[in-house]
Enzyme design. Structure first.
Site, PDB file in Angstrom:
ATOM      1  N   LYS A  98      -0.314   4.111  -6.982  1.00 47.28           N
ATOM      2  CA  LYS A  98       0.906   4.611  -6.337  1.00 47.28           C
ATOM      3  C   LYS A  98       1.736   5.475  -7.308  1.00 47.28           C
ATOM      4  CE  LYS A  98       1.230   0.870  -2.923  1.00 47.28           C
ATOM      5  NZ  LYS A  98       2.137  -0.126  -2.273  1.00 47.28           N
ATOM      6  N   PHE A 113      11.746  -1.871   5.825  1.00 49.03           N
ATOM      7  CA  PHE A 113      11.485  -1.145   4.574  1.00 49.03           C
ATOM      8  C   PHE A 113      10.680   0.137   4.788  1.00 49.03           C
ATOM      9  CE2 PHE A 113       8.287  -4.565   5.003  1.00 49.03           C
ATOM     10  CZ  PHE A 113       7.107  -3.812   5.012  1.00 49.03           C
ATOM     11  N   ARG A 167      -7.961  -7.396  -3.772  1.00 45.33           N
ATOM     12  CA  ARG A 167      -6.591  -7.915  -3.604  1.00 45.33           C
ATOM     13  C   ARG A 167      -6.289  -8.997  -4.655  1.00 45.33           C
ATOM     14  NH1 ARG A 167      -3.698  -5.964   0.920  1.00 45.33           N
ATOM     15  NH2 ARG A 167      -2.413  -7.811   1.129  1.00 45.33           N
ATOM     16  N   THR A 203       1.934  -8.788  -3.455  1.00 47.90           N
ATOM     17  CA  THR A 203       2.739  -7.602  -3.113  1.00 47.90           C
ATOM     18  C   THR A 203       3.982  -7.506  -4.001  1.00 47.90           C
ATOM     19  OG1 THR A 203       2.012  -7.913  -0.828  1.00 47.90           O
ATOM     20  CG2 THR A 203       3.867  -6.418  -1.175  1.00 47.90           C
ATOM     21  N   ARG A 252      -0.696  -5.578 -10.629  1.00 45.03           N
ATOM     22  CA  ARG A 252       0.738  -5.505 -10.296  1.00 45.03           C
ATOM     23  C   ARG A 252       1.594  -6.260 -11.314  1.00 45.03           C
ATOM     24  NH1 ARG A 252      -0.125  -5.977  -3.763  1.00 45.03           N
ATOM     25  NH2 ARG A 252       0.161  -3.775  -3.249  1.00 45.03           N
ATOM     26  N   ASN A 305       5.130  -0.919  -6.390  1.00 43.18           N
ATOM     27  CA  ASN A 305       4.232  -1.993  -6.837  1.00 43.18           C
ATOM     28  C   ASN A 305       2.843  -1.519  -7.281  1.00 43.18           C
ATOM     29  OD1 ASN A 305       3.226  -1.519  -4.317  1.00 43.18           O
ATOM     30  ND2 ASN A 305       3.585  -3.570  -3.508  1.00 43.18           N
ATOM     31  N   HIS A 317      -2.189   0.137  -4.045  1.00 45.06           N
ATOM     32  CA  HIS A 317      -2.516  -0.283  -2.675  1.00 45.06           C
ATOM     33  C   HIS A 317      -3.927  -0.847  -2.666  1.00 45.06           C
ATOM     34  CE1 HIS A 317      -3.314  -0.295   1.609  1.00 45.06           C
ATOM     35  NE2 HIS A 317      -4.423   0.372   1.358  1.00 45.06           N
TER      36      HIS A 317
HETATM   37  P1  ATP Z   1      -0.238  -2.351   0.253  1.00 48.93           P
HETATM   38  O1  ATP Z   1      -0.528  -2.220   1.743  1.00 48.93           O
HETATM   39  O2  ATP Z   1       0.638  -1.253  -0.289  1.00 48.93           O
HETATM   40  O3  ATP Z   1      -1.472  -2.584  -0.541  1.00 48.93           O
HETATM   41  P2  ATP Z   1       0.365  -5.118   0.639  1.00 48.93           P
HETATM   42  O4  ATP Z   1      -0.813  -5.121   1.565  1.00 48.93           O
HETATM   43  O5  ATP Z   1       0.360  -6.082  -0.505  1.00 48.93           O
HETATM   44  O6  ATP Z   1       0.615  -3.676   0.021  1.00 48.93           O
HETATM   45  P3  ATP Z   1       2.037  -4.823   2.953  1.00 48.93           P
HETATM   46  O7  ATP Z   1       2.584  -5.981   3.684  1.00 48.93           O
HETATM   47  O8  ATP Z   1       0.892  -4.066   3.555  1.00 48.93           O
HETATM   48  O9  ATP Z   1       1.688  -5.316   1.472  1.00 48.93           O
HETATM   49  O10 ATP Z   1       3.253  -3.824   2.697  1.00 48.93           O
HETATM   50  C1  ATP Z   1       3.031  -2.456   2.371  1.00 48.93           C
HETATM   51  C2  ATP Z   1       4.016  -2.058   1.299  1.00 48.93           C
HETATM   52  O11 ATP Z   1       5.323  -2.129   1.846  1.00 48.93           O
HETATM   53  C3  ATP Z   1       4.018  -2.975   0.081  1.00 48.93           C
HETATM   54  O12 ATP Z   1       3.106  -2.591  -0.894  1.00 48.93           O
HETATM   55  C4  ATP Z   1       5.448  -2.860  -0.410  1.00 48.93           C
HETATM   56  O13 ATP Z   1       5.614  -1.751  -1.284  1.00 48.93           O
HETATM   57  C5  ATP Z   1       6.222  -2.612   0.852  1.00 48.93           C
HETATM   58  N1  ATP Z   1       6.807  -3.875   1.303  1.00 48.93           N
HETATM   59  C6  ATP Z   1       6.187  -4.882   1.926  1.00 48.93           C
HETATM   60  N2  ATP Z   1       7.028  -5.899   2.180  1.00 48.93           N
HETATM   61  C7  ATP Z   1       8.225  -5.500   1.710  1.00 48.93           C
HETATM   62  C8  ATP Z   1       9.514  -6.090   1.661  1.00 48.93           C
HETATM   63  N3  ATP Z   1       9.748  -7.302   2.171  1.00 48.93           N
HETATM   64  N4  ATP Z   1      10.520  -5.373   1.086  1.00 48.93           N
HETATM   65  C9  ATP Z   1      10.289  -4.145   0.575  1.00 48.93           C
HETATM   66  N5  ATP Z   1       9.090  -3.528   0.585  1.00 48.93           N
HETATM   67  C10 ATP Z   1       8.083  -4.205   1.145  1.00 48.93           C
HETATM   68 MG    MG Z   2      -1.068  -3.704   3.080  1.00 53.76          MG
END
Ligand code: ATP
Ligand code: MG
Length: 138
Positions: free
Chosen positions: A10, A58, A86, A92, A103, A113, A116
């Site tokens: 990212k 968000f 993962r 996350t 991370r 973070n 992805h």
């Molecule tokens: P990614 O899809 O980026 O790999 P992830 O699968 O761990 O991350 P997701 O639930 O898909 O998490 O959320 C996508 C992105 O949205 C996260 O990487 C994070 O940057 C953001 N995000 C998720 N939850 C929150 C939250 N509660 N507050 C702020 N940002 C969030």
């Molecule tokens: Mg995700």
């Protein structure tokens, strides 16, 4: 294609100069690079990629962040790629990520973070084809 996952380094991690260390850690963990490119997403493209989160509070910040600078997108192969990747990247929220995960090592906050990783085999295929044509995956 099976046993693949899709990833992005990212904008925070690219901007902080961690791309090389992160790719090294991914390869050392047993993943093979099937496709890779360096690009800067527009807000429209970032929004389409994260469309599933469109109704979340968000979403606007996520799109702004993901289009704030260049990223490295890649398709990776390994047995059990989605789950193992993962595990390698960690939770996350980097404050909750296990020691030694990408991370935990390279991310500062839940918004910025570092990485992805796809969350299912089905989404890995959808996300890989969002970024790469069949001619670009080896
Ligand atoms: P990614 O899809 O980026 O790999 P992830 O699968 O761990 O991350 P997701 O639930 O898909 O998490 O959320 C996508 C992105 O949205 C996260 O990487 C994070 O940057 C953001 N995000 C998720 N939850 C929150 C939250 N509660 N507050 C702020 N940002 C969030
Ligand atoms: Mg995700």
């Amino acid at each position: 294609m099976s046993n693949i996952t899709f990833t992005m380094v990212k904008p925070d991690a690219v901007g902080n100069g961690y791309t090389g260390k992160i790719i090294d850690q991914i390869i050392s963990a047993g993943f093979t690079i099937k496709a890779m490119k360096y690009l800067h997403l527009s807000a429209e493209q970032a929004g389409r990629f994260y469309d599933i989160h469109r109704e979340r509070s968000f979403f606007k910040d996520l799109v702004a962040f993901m289009s704030s600078g260049p990223i490295v997108a890649a398709v990776l192969e390994k047995d059990n790629a989605v789950a193992d990747f993962r595990t390698l990247i960690g939770a996350t929220d980097p404050q909750k990520a296990e020691a030694g995960t990408i991370r935990q090592l390279y991310a500062k906050s839940i918004d910025a973070n570092a990485m992805h990783g796809s969350d299912s085999d089905e989404n890995a295929k959808i996300e890989a084809s969002f970024f790469f044509s069949a001619l670009e995956i080896f």
